[in-house]
Design a protein around this motif. Structure first.
Motif, PDB file in Angstrom:
ATOM      1  N   PRO A  48       0.808  -1.219   0.000  1.00 24.83           N
ATOM      2  CA  PRO A  48       0.000   0.000   0.000  1.00 24.83           C
ATOM      3  C   PRO A  48       0.846   1.276   0.000  1.00 24.83           C
ATOM      4  O   PRO A  48       0.501   2.251  -0.667  1.00 24.83           O
ATOM      5  CB  PRO A  48      -0.827  -0.132   1.284  1.00 24.83           C
ATOM      6  N   LYS A  49       1.962   1.284   0.742  1.00 23.99           N
ATOM      7  CA  LYS A  49       2.808   2.487   0.774  1.00 23.99           C
ATOM      8  C   LYS A  49       3.337   2.807  -0.621  1.00 23.99           C
ATOM      9  O   LYS A  49       3.304   3.969  -1.064  1.00 23.99           O
ATOM     10  CB  LYS A  49       3.967   2.285   1.743  1.00 23.99           C
ATOM     11  N   MET A  50       3.839   1.783  -1.336  1.00 23.45           N
ATOM     12  CA  MET A  50       4.384   2.008  -2.680  1.00 23.45           C
ATOM     13  C   MET A  50       3.290   2.460  -3.644  1.00 23.45           C
ATOM     14  O   MET A  50       3.500   3.354  -4.476  1.00 23.45           O
ATOM     15  CB  MET A  50       5.070   0.736  -3.173  1.00 23.45           C
ATOM     16  N   ASP A  53      -7.913   2.733  -5.497  1.00 22.98           N
ATOM     17  CA  ASP A  53      -7.266   1.832  -6.447  1.00 22.98           C
ATOM     18  C   ASP A  53      -5.995   1.211  -5.877  1.00 22.98           C
ATOM     19  O   ASP A  53      -5.497   0.218  -6.399  1.00 22.98           O
ATOM     20  CB  ASP A  53      -6.922   2.581  -7.742  1.00 22.98           C
ATOM     21  N   THR A  54      -5.447   1.809  -4.818  1.00 27.71           N
ATOM     22  CA  THR A  54      -4.303   1.213  -4.119  1.00 27.71           C
ATOM     23  C   THR A  54      -4.574  -0.249  -3.808  1.00 27.71           C
ATOM     24  O   THR A  54      -3.748  -1.130  -4.059  1.00 27.71           O
ATOM     25  CB  THR A  54      -4.028   1.983  -2.811  1.00 27.71           C
ATOM     26  N   PHE A  55      -5.743  -0.514  -3.267  1.00 28.76           N
ATOM     27  CA  PHE A  55      -6.069  -1.864  -2.835  1.00 28.76           C
ATOM     28  C   PHE A  55      -6.474  -2.757  -4.004  1.00 28.76           C
ATOM     29  O   PHE A  55      -6.214  -3.966  -3.986  1.00 28.76           O
ATOM     30  CB  PHE A  55      -7.162  -1.805  -1.763  1.00 28.76           C
ATOM     31  N   MET A  63      -3.286  -3.964  -5.593  1.00 29.62           N
ATOM     32  CA  MET A  63      -2.674  -4.961  -4.735  1.00 29.62           C
ATOM     33  C   MET A  63      -3.401  -6.299  -4.870  1.00 29.62           C
ATOM     34  O   MET A  63      -2.783  -7.368  -4.891  1.00 29.62           O
ATOM     35  CB  MET A  63      -2.679  -4.503  -3.276  1.00 29.62           C
ATOM     36  N   GLY A  64      -4.722  -6.264  -4.979  1.00 30.58           N
ATOM     37  CA  GLY A  64      -5.491  -7.492  -5.174  1.00 30.58           C
ATOM     38  C   GLY A  64      -5.147  -8.173  -6.485  1.00 30.58           C
ATOM     39  O   GLY A  64      -5.045  -9.403  -6.556  1.00 30.58           O
ATOM     40  N   ILE A  65      -4.959  -7.392  -7.555  1.00 33.47           N
ATOM     41  CA  ILE A  65      -4.587  -7.967  -8.855  1.00 33.47           C
ATOM     42  C   ILE A  65      -3.211  -8.611  -8.781  1.00 33.47           C
ATOM     43  O   ILE A  65      -3.001  -9.720  -9.293  1.00 33.47           O
ATOM     44  CB  ILE A  65      -4.622  -6.866  -9.941  1.00 33.47           C
TER      45      ILE A  65
END
Length: 512
Positions: free
Chosen positions: A174-176, A187-189, A192-194
């Protein structure tokens, strides 16, 4: 000549480094997905999806309860999959891993912002069921591929190393992504899910290609006298068979240590991100940095714990790990009470202590789990890895759902307001109490249980020698020391072992 293919008698096919790596990599799904979910799903639901804390907890609870009900069924089916043509071709365990590969992108669908409560409930439930479909058969493969204590310990070690590596990605991810997309982007998450969905598919394919199982003939020999169960007979025997595993003393104690170590982390994980954001005046980016650093320390701790558990035994290593985690939590709360806030370098001290303890607590229960089917075999004369995996997951999911629902319910009662930029002093104090009392209370429970757990490399060697003796000559005399050890591990008198007890008859069907 080496045996190749999907099957090999236990102990006859050498385990190469790539077999260990393929096995370990699958815990990118096992632990990686849980690291993402435990660290971020509650704050994602309450910050970006408009859900209240109790609604987020309810989604978690419903999914875990349904999963807990399904998990023993999957374990039982995988134990009996060898009767089918698909099981004989692909393996009674490995078939499930192959079938799950095209379905794994459901994980990414969980992280689409702006949907309804029912959307998040359905996607989470679907992923949890798919998770169980893969993880329960996966958890049996170390016992299928290896026989001796050290080989199984290596399987557990490499698994947890991959787990911690994936947790590092879950922590820092999430930080990156925030640096790229911005602090307030949901869209951060999603990205990450993809990323994790792609990793799940790759590791599942590697595991299927580079693992094997006991041949159907060896499994059949251990289950001689049983007929192929009908559907009705299988359903009738299912829960009796699964919960008969709780009559194995070492497994009961193992479950106590497992739950103490893991539920303490569930409580910590559920509260920690909120604590960083609201009590320490931080942000999601700061929480990501702290979690990522903690997971790096956990990775190092696993490598230390592998050797430590072999040298001093898993129970004592467990107690050292619990003490380190508890020190980290206490120091964190003392610093908060003294006015330390986000950005202070002193925060890395409790993070380091907590990470050292958590890494070892993650490794030790899974290292000891690989030997539970051996203890069961001396009691029943059968191999029931799937049953043990099913019960482990069943108990874990129920208790985890209760822990998270408890945390979110207490947060709501303490005055937590979803979507708010700041929380009241009462809500923050409630977070601190949950973090401290819940985490340390479960650690104390696990430590108390660990004093009764006597399985270690020496006693496991005695156990395996006694199993070999039973196979060759069940009526041959044994030594008093061996008798005492196997009775302590099994919880049964020596004259009742090797099928001469009610547990051995549970779930069996008579031949036609």
């Amino acid at each position: 000549m080496a045996i190749t293919g999907a099957f090999a008698p236990t102990g006859t096919r050498p385990v190469r480094w790539y077999n260990y790596a393929a096995y370990g990599s699958m815990d990118v799904l096992g632990a990686g997905s849980m690291a993402v979910i435990s660290g971020w799903v509650l704050i994602f639901y309450t910050t970006f999806c408009g859900l209240e804390a109790w609604q987020a907890g309810l989604i978690f609870t419903v999914a875990r309860v349904l999963d807990a009900i399904a998990s023993p069924v999957i374990g039982h089916i995988s134990d009996n999959m060898g009767y089918t043509a698909l099981g004989q071709k692909f393996g009674r365990r490995r078939f499930f891993i192959l079938a799950a590969i095209p379905l794994l992108p459901i994980f990414a669908a969980m992280w689409v912002a702006g949907q309804t409560f029912w959307y998040y409930l359905v996607t989470y439930v679907c992923f949890e069921l798919l998770y169980a479909m893969v993880i329960i058969p996966y958890e049996t493969l170390a016992a299928e591929m290896g026989k001796d204590y050290r080989t199984k310990a290596k399987f557990a070690g490499i698994r947890i190393l991959f787990a911690q590596a994936s947790a590092i990605i879950a922590g820092f991810g999430p930080k990156m992504l925030i640096e790229w997309l911005g602090e307030d982007s949901a869209d951060t998450f999603l990205y990450m899910g993809i990323l994790f969905s792609a990793l799940f598919m790759i590791t599942a394919a590697c595991l299927f290609l580079l693992s094997w199982e006991r041949p159907p003939s060896e499994v059949a020999a251990l289950r001689s006298g049983e007929a192929k169960p009908s559907v009705a007979a299988a359903i009738k025997a299912l829960y009796r068979n699964l919960f008969s595993t709780l009559r194995i003393r070492a497994f009961r104690l193992h479950l106590g240590m497992y739950l103490g170590g893991y539920i303490s982390q569930d409580v910590f994980n559920a509260a920690f991100t909120f604590f960083v954001v609201f009590a320490l005046a931080g942000s999601i980016s700061v929480a990501s940095s702290l979690l990522g650093t903690m997971y790096i320390v956990q990775f190092v701790a696993v490598m230390l714990a592998i050797n430590l558990a072999l040298r001093i035994g898993p129970a004592f290593a467990y107690r050292l790990a619990a003490a380190s985690f508890a020190i980290g939590v206490i120091v964190l709360l003392v610093m908060w009470n003294a006015g330390v806030r986000s950005g202070d370098a002193l925060l890395w001290v409790p993070i380091a202590f907590a990470g050292l303890g958590r890494g070892a607590l993650n490794f030790i229960p899974w290292a000891t789990y690989n030997y539970m089917a051996d203890v069961d075999e001396i009691v029943t004369g059968r191999r029931r890895e799937g049953a043990f995996a099913g019960v482990m997951t069943f108990v874990r999911k129920l208790t985890q759902s209760a822990a998270v629902q408890g945390v979110t319910a207490i947060m709501s009662l303490g005055g937590f307001v979803a979507g708010a930029k700041q929380q009241s002093p009462e809500a923050i104090t409630t977070l601190a109490l949950v973090l401290g009392v819940g985490t340390i209370g479960m650690l104390i429970f696990g430590v108390i249980v660990s004093f009764k757990f006597k399985l270690d490399p020496r006693t496991h060697g005695v156990l395996m020698d006694e199993i070999d003796r039973f196979k060759s000559d069940p009526d041959a005399p044994t030594t008093p020391e061996t008798k005492a050890i196997v009775e302590d591990l099994s919880g049964w008198r020596h004259e009742q072992l090797w099928g001469r007890n009610p547990v051995a008859q549970v779930g069996m069907t008579q031949p036609h």
